[in-house]
Write a protein that holds these residues in place. Structure first.
Motif, PDB file in Angstrom:
ATOM      1  N   CYS A  44       0.816  -1.221   0.000  1.00  0.00           N
ATOM      2  CA  CYS A  44       0.000   0.000   0.000  1.00  0.00           C
ATOM      3  C   CYS A  44       0.844   1.262   0.000  1.00  0.00           C
ATOM      4  O   CYS A  44       0.300   2.373   0.053  1.00  0.00           O
ATOM      5  CB  CYS A  44      -0.976   0.005   1.172  1.00  0.00           C
ATOM      6  SG  CYS A  44      -0.279  -0.451   2.754  1.00  0.00           S
ATOM      7  N   ARG A 133      -4.352  -2.088   4.852  1.00  0.00           N
ATOM      8  CA  ARG A 133      -4.809  -1.590   3.546  1.00  0.00           C
ATOM      9  C   ARG A 133      -4.374  -0.162   3.264  1.00  0.00           C
ATOM     10  O   ARG A 133      -4.307   0.251   2.111  1.00  0.00           O
ATOM     11  CB  ARG A 133      -6.337  -1.667   3.479  1.00  0.00           C
ATOM     12  CG  ARG A 133      -6.873  -3.084   3.516  1.00  0.00           C
ATOM     13  CD  ARG A 133      -8.376  -3.073   3.492  1.00  0.00           C
ATOM     14  NE  ARG A 133      -8.924  -4.407   3.333  1.00  0.00           N
ATOM     15  CZ  ARG A 133     -10.214  -4.680   3.321  1.00  0.00           C
ATOM     16  NH1 ARG A 133     -11.092  -3.696   3.471  1.00  0.00           N
ATOM     17  NH2 ARG A 133     -10.650  -5.911   3.176  1.00  0.00           N
ATOM     18  N   TYR A 235      -0.619   8.701  -2.772  1.00  0.00           N
ATOM     19  CA  TYR A 235      -1.907   8.566  -2.088  1.00  0.00           C
ATOM     20  C   TYR A 235      -3.053   9.035  -2.993  1.00  0.00           C
ATOM     21  O   TYR A 235      -4.096   8.377  -3.089  1.00  0.00           O
ATOM     22  CB  TYR A 235      -1.898   9.365  -0.790  1.00  0.00           C
ATOM     23  CG  TYR A 235      -3.213   9.324  -0.046  1.00  0.00           C
ATOM     24  CD1 TYR A 235      -3.514   8.271   0.811  1.00  0.00           C
ATOM     25  CD2 TYR A 235      -4.166  10.328  -0.210  1.00  0.00           C
ATOM     26  CE1 TYR A 235      -4.727   8.220   1.485  1.00  0.00           C
ATOM     27  CE2 TYR A 235      -5.379  10.284   0.459  1.00  0.00           C
ATOM     28  CZ  TYR A 235      -5.651   9.231   1.304  1.00  0.00           C
ATOM     29  OH  TYR A 235      -6.873   9.184   1.956  1.00  0.00           O
ATOM     30  N   GLN A 237      -3.126   9.150  -6.267  1.00  0.00           N
ATOM     31  CA  GLN A 237      -3.312   8.157  -7.329  1.00  0.00           C
ATOM     32  C   GLN A 237      -4.089   6.947  -6.831  1.00  0.00           C
ATOM     33  O   GLN A 237      -4.987   6.433  -7.514  1.00  0.00           O
ATOM     34  CB  GLN A 237      -1.949   7.687  -7.852  1.00  0.00           C
ATOM     35  CG  GLN A 237      -1.178   8.704  -8.663  1.00  0.00           C
ATOM     36  CD  GLN A 237       0.106   8.109  -9.213  1.00  0.00           C
ATOM     37  OE1 GLN A 237       0.086   7.174 -10.003  1.00  0.00           O
ATOM     38  NE2 GLN A 237       1.234   8.641  -8.782  1.00  0.00           N
ATOM     39  N   GLY A 238      -3.746   6.470  -5.629  1.00  0.00           N
ATOM     40  CA  GLY A 238      -4.403   5.285  -5.092  1.00  0.00           C
ATOM     41  C   GLY A 238      -5.883   5.504  -4.832  1.00  0.00           C
ATOM     42  O   GLY A 238      -6.707   4.620  -5.099  1.00  0.00           O
ATOM     43  N   VAL A 239      -6.253   6.681  -4.328  1.00  0.00           N
ATOM     44  CA  VAL A 239      -7.655   6.965  -4.035  1.00  0.00           C
ATOM     45  C   VAL A 239      -8.447   7.206  -5.323  1.00  0.00           C
ATOM     46  O   VAL A 239      -9.572   6.732  -5.479  1.00  0.00           O
ATOM     47  CB  VAL A 239      -7.784   8.168  -3.084  1.00  0.00           C
ATOM     48  CG1 VAL A 239      -9.251   8.527  -2.868  1.00  0.00           C
ATOM     49  CG2 VAL A 239      -7.126   7.856  -1.748  1.00  0.00           C
ATOM     50  N   ASP A 241      -7.682   6.070  -8.355  1.00  0.00           N
ATOM     51  CA  ASP A 241      -7.720   4.799  -9.081  1.00  0.00           C
ATOM     52  C   ASP A 241      -8.094   5.012 -10.550  1.00  0.00           C
ATOM     53  O   ASP A 241      -8.967   4.339 -11.102  1.00  0.00           O
ATOM     54  CB  ASP A 241      -8.710   3.836  -8.418  1.00  0.00           C
ATOM     55  CG  ASP A 241      -8.524   2.396  -8.902  1.00  0.00           C
ATOM     56  OD1 ASP A 241      -7.421   2.072  -9.385  1.00  0.00           O
ATOM     57  OD2 ASP A 241      -9.491   1.602  -8.813  1.00  0.00           O
ATOM     58  N   LEU A 242      -7.430   5.990 -11.177  1.00  0.00           N
ATOM     59  CA  LEU A 242      -7.672   6.303 -12.584  1.00  0.00           C
ATOM     60  C   LEU A 242      -6.365   6.168 -13.362  1.00  0.00           C
ATOM     61  O   LEU A 242      -5.285   6.062 -12.787  1.00  0.00           O
ATOM     62  CB  LEU A 242      -8.217   7.728 -12.731  1.00  0.00           C
ATOM     63  CG  LEU A 242      -9.571   8.002 -12.070  1.00  0.00           C
ATOM     64  CD1 LEU A 242      -9.902   9.489 -12.165  1.00  0.00           C
ATOM     65  CD2 LEU A 242     -10.682   7.175 -12.720  1.00  0.00           C
ATOM     66  N   GLN A 243      -6.489   6.178 -14.674  1.00  0.00           N
ATOM     67  CA  GLN A 243      -5.311   6.026 -15.522  1.00  0.00           C
ATOM     68  C   GLN A 243      -4.368   7.220 -15.368  1.00  0.00           C
ATOM     69  O   GLN A 243      -4.787   8.373 -15.356  1.00  0.00           O
ATOM     70  CB  GLN A 243      -5.730   5.886 -16.986  1.00  0.00           C
ATOM     71  CG  GLN A 243      -4.561   5.705 -17.945  1.00  0.00           C
ATOM     72  CD  GLN A 243      -5.011   5.572 -19.387  1.00  0.00           C
ATOM     73  OE1 GLN A 243      -6.200   5.534 -19.665  1.00  0.00           O
ATOM     74  NE2 GLN A 243      -4.062   5.491 -20.295  1.00  0.00           N
ATOM     75  N   ASP A 280     -15.715  10.142 -12.955  1.00  0.00           N
ATOM     76  CA  ASP A 280     -14.565  10.770 -12.309  1.00  0.00           C
ATOM     77  C   ASP A 280     -14.973  11.649 -11.126  1.00  0.00           C
ATOM     78  O   ASP A 280     -14.161  11.909 -10.234  1.00  0.00           O
ATOM     79  CB  ASP A 280     -13.785  11.619 -13.311  1.00  0.00           C
ATOM     80  CG  ASP A 280     -13.208  10.789 -14.450  1.00  0.00           C
ATOM     81  OD1 ASP A 280     -13.112   9.557 -14.285  1.00  0.00           O
ATOM     82  OD2 ASP A 280     -12.855  11.374 -15.494  1.00  0.00           O
ATOM     83  N   SER A 283     -14.683   9.752  -7.875  1.00  0.00           N
ATOM     84  CA  SER A 283     -13.283   9.635  -7.468  1.00  0.00           C
ATOM     85  C   SER A 283     -12.743  10.968  -6.958  1.00  0.00           C
ATOM     86  O   SER A 283     -12.019  11.017  -5.958  1.00  0.00           O
ATOM     87  CB  SER A 283     -12.435   9.149  -8.650  1.00  0.00           C
ATOM     88  OG  SER A 283     -12.862   7.879  -9.095  1.00  0.00           O
TER      89      SER A 283
END
Length: 434
Positions: A44, A133, A235, A237-239, A241-243, A280, A283
């Motif tokens: 993580c 996680r 962080y 990017q992880g939240v 969760d998009l390209q 989007d 997100s």
């Protein structure tokens, strides 16, 4: 695996309670040690020390997030000792129908204007590093910063502490509010604090930029933020969760050496995320909050005088007759250049560039749908609880004109701050009489 604090700790806790009902657990037996030892979790991509809130899986239900405060780190065995924090559903499962009545709640089960409530406890668990996680951000319910965090992912608040031995619930602050944001002399930097503070910085700069009253025909604002940590970008990017797009950009630096003025340009790797589609928006809310992409064009004055307190605030309600700035998050663009939010990060320079392309809209029929999706219009709330009447015995509930201090769940009695002690039925009758 659930355990309870040691007998010595329990004895200290009881002694402390006898001296002072309103105790601060961070000064008591459950206080964690200074963050000397840390463990980096590759899966993580977070750094974990003591006094850090984490989300972890436990048991067979791997889909449910459990929240805990790390009190000890075992580097050799790759495990953590965490103090458990329970959601209402987990609290019901812990106590069962023998002790817990289904017509009473001890903290808000759901709220439109605050993050999810959880309850502190004296219960601990051993958690393997592979079961962690990610980070959690936990605050006391009276923290002013909570108003800025509505809608953001992994944010929780608490109002109560559960002592499992006598089945007693205390309405009090049980930790130095969000301990992971407090720097310690042993640790010069604090990992969760840095991420949260930088997220708030980004969120604030985006809001200030979107609140523009300029008549720029392009309806575009540009934000440059220096010293954004790579950890914060990971962080985000992880939240989201998009390209993520990778490309090479040109950077420039200027300096003076002796009697020469020097300008240098160089190519540097950059990463970019574009938020523009309806999906989007969900997100984006998880990173930047419920009101992401909404800006106002009305001036809201806020004056602080020399004799005023350290913090003042002023507000103006958004009206359906206003003109607002909005990032529409739509499938098909109405302009040649699609409206949206571009996040562009340069790892080598720790620099974040944000481009926001918005639309100015007015008129009730056009504004209302956007306000509803941002939580700016308070819809008529359903009943406070799903199953009929549920009587609140929260930290803000008054019984006999006094707030609740503690609740004896086993004896079904409520102790008030004025010294009185009443039964659950008496408390319910007092609430019902209003």
């Amino acid at each position: 695996m659930l355990t309870v604090v040691t007998r010595f700790s329990a004895f200290c806790l009881l002694s402390l309670r006898s001296r002072r009902e309103e105790f601060d657990i961070m000064r008591g037996p459950l206080a964690t040690s200074p963050p000397v030892v840390s463990l980096y979790l590759e899966d993580c991509q977070i750094q974990v020390t003591t006094n850090t809130f984490v989300r972890f899986s436990m048991g067979e239900d791997v889909a449910v997030d459990n929240i805990g405060l790390v009190s000890a780190v075992n580097v050799q065995q790759q495990t953590f000792t965490v103090r458990r924090f329970f959601s209402w559903a987990q609290f019901e499962q812990l106590l069962g129908g023998e002790y817990l009545r289904n017509d009473i709640s001890f903290w808000p089960r759901r709220s439109q204007n605050s993050p999810m409530y959880i309850c502190d406890s004296d219960l601990t668990a051993e958690v393997a590093a592979v079961d962690v996680r990610g980070l959690a951000f936990v605050f006391y319910e009276k923290d002013l910063v909570l108003k800025q965090l509505v809608g953001m992912a992994h944010v929780y608040c608490t109002s109560s502490y559960f002592d499992s031995r006598p089945k007693m619930l205390f309405h009090c602050q049980t930790f130095s509010s969000f301990p992971s944001t407090s720097y310690h002399k042993v640790l010069s930097t604090c990992y969760p604090s840095m991420i949260l503070q930088q997220l708030l910085l980004i969120k604030n700069k985006m809001q200030v930029a979107l609140n523009t009253r300029a008549l720029n025909a392009r309806n575009t604002v540009l934000i440059n933020i220096d010293y954004i940590s790579k950890s914060t970008w990971i962080y985000i990017q992880g939240v989201l969760d998009l390209q993520v797009s990778h490309f090479s950009g040109i950077e420039k630096t200027s300096y003076i050496l002796g009697d020469e003025s020097i300008v240098e340009k160089f190519r540097s790797a950059q990463e970019s995320i574009f938020l523009s589609l309806p999906a989007d928006l969900v997100s984006a809310k998880r990173v930047f909050g419920e009101s992401v992409g909404l800006g106002v064009r009305a001036f809201v004055p806020c004056r602080i005088g020399k004799k005023s307190s350290r913090r003042v605030s002023s507000s103006r309600q958004i009206l359906k007759t206003d003109t607002i700035n909005i990032v529409p998050f739509e499938e098909h663009s109405q302009e040649m250049v699609k409206r949206g939010i571009v996040l562009r990060y340069t790892p080598e320079l720790n620099h974040l560039k944000i481009i926001i392309r918005f639309r100015r809209i007015s008129g009730e029929e056009r504004i209302l749908p956007f306000l509803r999706t941002r939580g700016a219009i308070n819809m008529e709330e359903e009943e406070d609880e799903e199953d009929g009447d549920v009587w609140p015995m929260h930290s803000s509930t008054e019984i006999n004109s006094s707030l609740i201090s503690k609740i004896d769940i086993a004896a079904q009695t409520v102790s008030l701050r004025n010294g009185e002690c009443v039964t659950f039925d008496h408390a319910i009758a007092d609430i019902n009489s209003r």
